[in-house]
Motif scaffolding. Sequence first.
Motif, PDB file in Angstrom:
ATOM      1  N   ARG A 176       0.844  -1.212   0.000  1.00  0.00           N
ATOM      2  CA  ARG A 176       0.000   0.000   0.000  1.00  0.00           C
ATOM      3  C   ARG A 176       0.875   1.257   0.000  1.00  0.00           C
ATOM      4  N   GLU A 177       1.880   1.273   0.869  1.00  0.00           N
ATOM      5  CA  GLU A 177       2.763   2.440   0.972  1.00  0.00           C
ATOM      6  C   GLU A 177       3.511   2.693  -0.339  1.00  0.00           C
ATOM      7  N   GLN A 178       4.021   1.634  -0.951  1.00  0.00           N
ATOM      8  CA  GLN A 178       4.771   1.803  -2.204  1.00  0.00           C
ATOM      9  C   GLN A 178       3.847   2.145  -3.365  1.00  0.00           C
ATOM     10  N   ALA A 179       2.624   1.640  -3.369  1.00  0.00           N
ATOM     11  CA  ALA A 179       1.665   2.000  -4.417  1.00  0.00           C
ATOM     12  C   ALA A 179       1.301   3.479  -4.313  1.00  0.00           C
ATOM     13  N   THR A 180       1.145   3.973  -3.090  1.00  0.00           N
ATOM     14  CA  THR A 180       0.867   5.399  -2.868  1.00  0.00           C
ATOM     15  C   THR A 180       2.042   6.242  -3.354  1.00  0.00           C
ATOM     16  N   GLU A 181       3.246   5.784  -3.073  1.00  0.00           N
ATOM     17  CA  GLU A 181       4.449   6.494  -3.535  1.00  0.00           C
ATOM     18  C   GLU A 181       4.533   6.468  -5.059  1.00  0.00           C
ATOM     19  N   LEU A 182       4.162   5.368  -5.674  1.00  0.00           N
ATOM     20  CA  LEU A 182       4.148   5.261  -7.138  1.00  0.00           C
ATOM     21  C   LEU A 182       3.219   6.315  -7.741  1.00  0.00           C
ATOM     22  N   ILE A 183       2.030   6.443  -7.176  1.00  0.00           N
ATOM     23  CA  ILE A 183       1.068   7.440  -7.674  1.00  0.00           C
ATOM     24  C   ILE A 183       1.666   8.840  -7.570  1.00  0.00           C
ATOM     25  N   ARG A 184       2.324   9.137  -6.442  1.00  0.00           N
ATOM     26  CA  ARG A 184       2.922  10.463  -6.222  1.00  0.00           C
ATOM     27  C   ARG A 184       4.053  10.737  -7.215  1.00  0.00           C
ATOM     28  N   ILE A 185       4.966   9.797  -7.364  1.00  0.00           N
ATOM     29  CA  ILE A 185       6.116  10.002  -8.265  1.00  0.00           C
ATOM     30  C   ILE A 185       5.646  10.127  -9.710  1.00  0.00           C
ATOM     31  N   ALA A 186       4.701   9.275 -10.111  1.00  0.00           N
ATOM     32  CA  ALA A 186       4.174   9.356 -11.481  1.00  0.00           C
ATOM     33  C   ALA A 186       3.534  10.724 -11.716  1.00  0.00           C
ATOM     34  N   ALA A 187       2.770  11.221 -10.743  1.00  0.00           N
ATOM     35  CA  ALA A 187       2.132  12.542 -10.874  1.00  0.00           C
ATOM     36  C   ALA A 187       3.189  13.636 -11.018  1.00  0.00           C
ATOM     37  N   ASP A 188       4.293  13.513 -10.281  1.00  0.00           N
ATOM     38  CA  ASP A 188       5.388  14.487 -10.408  1.00  0.00           C
ATOM     39  C   ASP A 188       5.975  14.502 -11.811  1.00  0.00           C
ATOM     40  N   LYS A 189       5.841  13.397 -12.537  1.00  0.00           N
ATOM     41  CA  LYS A 189       6.341  13.295 -13.917  1.00  0.00           C
ATOM     42  C   LYS A 189       5.246  13.609 -14.938  1.00  0.00           C
ATOM     43  N   ILE A 226       2.233  12.109 -15.073  1.00  0.00           N
ATOM     44  CA  ILE A 226       1.455  10.919 -15.422  1.00  0.00           C
ATOM     45  C   ILE A 226       0.477  10.630 -14.295  1.00  0.00           C
ATOM     46  N   ARG A 227      -0.801  10.662 -14.634  1.00  0.00           N
ATOM     47  CA  ARG A 227      -1.828  10.349 -13.637  1.00  0.00           C
ATOM     48  C   ARG A 227      -2.181   8.874 -13.755  1.00  0.00           C
ATOM     49  N   ILE A 228      -2.149   8.175 -12.632  1.00  0.00           N
ATOM     50  CA  ILE A 228      -2.558   6.773 -12.622  1.00  0.00           C
ATOM     51  C   ILE A 228      -3.585   6.551 -11.529  1.00  0.00           C
ATOM     52  N   GLN A 229      -4.328   5.488 -11.681  1.00  0.00           N
ATOM     53  CA  GLN A 229      -5.320   5.110 -10.681  1.00  0.00           C
ATOM     54  C   GLN A 229      -5.177   3.618 -10.429  1.00  0.00           C
ATOM     55  N   PHE A 264      -3.088  -1.133 -12.088  1.00  0.00           N
ATOM     56  CA  PHE A 264      -3.271   0.302 -12.297  1.00  0.00           C
ATOM     57  C   PHE A 264      -3.703   0.568 -13.725  1.00  0.00           C
ATOM     58  N   ALA A 265      -4.190   1.769 -13.939  1.00  0.00           N
ATOM     59  CA  ALA A 265      -4.490   2.267 -15.280  1.00  0.00           C
ATOM     60  C   ALA A 265      -4.042   3.719 -15.335  1.00  0.00           C
ATOM     61  N   LEU A 266      -3.754   4.173 -16.531  1.00  0.00           N
ATOM     62  CA  LEU A 266      -3.476   5.599 -16.726  1.00  0.00           C
ATOM     63  C   LEU A 266      -4.807   6.333 -16.634  1.00  0.00           C
ATOM     64  N   LYS A 267      -4.738   7.595 -16.275  1.00  0.00           N
ATOM     65  CA  LYS A 267      -5.955   8.381 -16.089  1.00  0.00           C
ATOM     66  C   LYS A 267      -5.809   9.705 -16.836  1.00  0.00           C
ATOM     67  N   SER A 268      -6.785   9.995 -17.677  1.00  0.00           N
ATOM     68  CA  SER A 268      -6.754  11.247 -18.435  1.00  0.00           C
ATOM     69  C   SER A 268      -7.121  12.415 -17.522  1.00  0.00           C
ATOM     70  N   LYS A 269      -6.924  13.630 -18.031  1.00  0.00           N
ATOM     71  CA  LYS A 269      -7.262  14.819 -17.241  1.00  0.00           C
ATOM     72  C   LYS A 269      -8.745  14.891 -16.900  1.00  0.00           C
ATOM     73  N   ASN A 270      -9.591  14.320 -17.771  1.00  0.00           N
ATOM     74  CA  ASN A 270     -11.031  14.341 -17.481  1.00  0.00           C
ATOM     75  C   ASN A 270     -11.473  13.128 -16.658  1.00  0.00           C
ATOM     76  N   GLY A 271     -10.510  12.295 -16.217  1.00  0.00           N
ATOM     77  CA  GLY A 271     -10.810  11.188 -15.322  1.00  0.00           C
ATOM     78  C   GLY A 271     -11.072   9.847 -15.977  1.00  0.00           C
ATOM     79  N   PRO A 276      -1.154  -3.964 -16.603  1.00  0.00           N
ATOM     80  CA  PRO A 276      -1.590  -3.208 -15.427  1.00  0.00           C
ATOM     81  C   PRO A 276      -1.088  -3.780 -14.096  1.00  0.00           C
ATOM     82  N   HIS A 277      -0.520  -4.975 -14.108  1.00  0.00           N
ATOM     83  CA  HIS A 277      -0.225  -5.718 -12.878  1.00  0.00           C
ATOM     84  C   HIS A 277       1.147  -5.384 -12.290  1.00  0.00           C
ATOM     85  N   LEU A 278       1.143  -5.109 -10.974  1.00  0.00           N
ATOM     86  CA  LEU A 278       2.366  -4.908 -10.198  1.00  0.00           C
ATOM     87  C   LEU A 278       2.260  -5.775  -8.957  1.00  0.00           C
TER      88      LEU A 278
END
Length: 181
Positions: A46-59, A61-64, A108-115, A158-160
């Motif tokens: 859970r902690e690393q998945a949350t960090e993945l979302i944060r780092i990807a957003a910094d680059k 890339i929005r993921i869900q 996970f999946a990538l997420k567009s700006k409109n969600g 999508p699998h990690l």
Amino acid sequence: MKFTKKIAAAASFAAVLLLVWRALGYPGLDYREDAPLPTGLHPVVREQATELIRIAADKGIRIQLVEDFRSFEAQNQLYAKGRTEPGSIVTYAQGGESYHNYGLAVDFALKSKNGNLIWDQKVDMNGNGKTDWEEVATIAKSLGFEWGGDWENFKDYPHLQMTFGLSIRDLQMGKRPPDSQ
């Protein structure tokens, strides 16, 4: 005849040792047959998945996360797709055969700006010339995840998962990873 008696004696001795080892709870092996099944995502995953979302957003890339812990029952329902239920085959793992069942995997999946979720493997939303799926996979691997897109026989983009060095057989036998690395 003497050789046969020696083999029989050695086999009997080995069987007794195995029974004693089992009665003592398999000393030297770190698992219990009665270990409870997880009911949610492992805290490190859970902690690393949350960090993945944060780092990807910094680059850029929005993921869900679209899936994490999955019960054996839910796994069997997914396995039925394309077999006994309508739809395409999406997994080759039955209940108890997936790291999702032990709280050690996320999808996970990538997420567009409109969600909207994006499954296109070639998309480059941040415009840096690299596919976003590959970028997310690289980040995930740096955080300790294994990526299903690296698998030889069945690519599961999508699998990690984090195995903590445990096989599915280990998990089925009751071995569990520690709560922290």
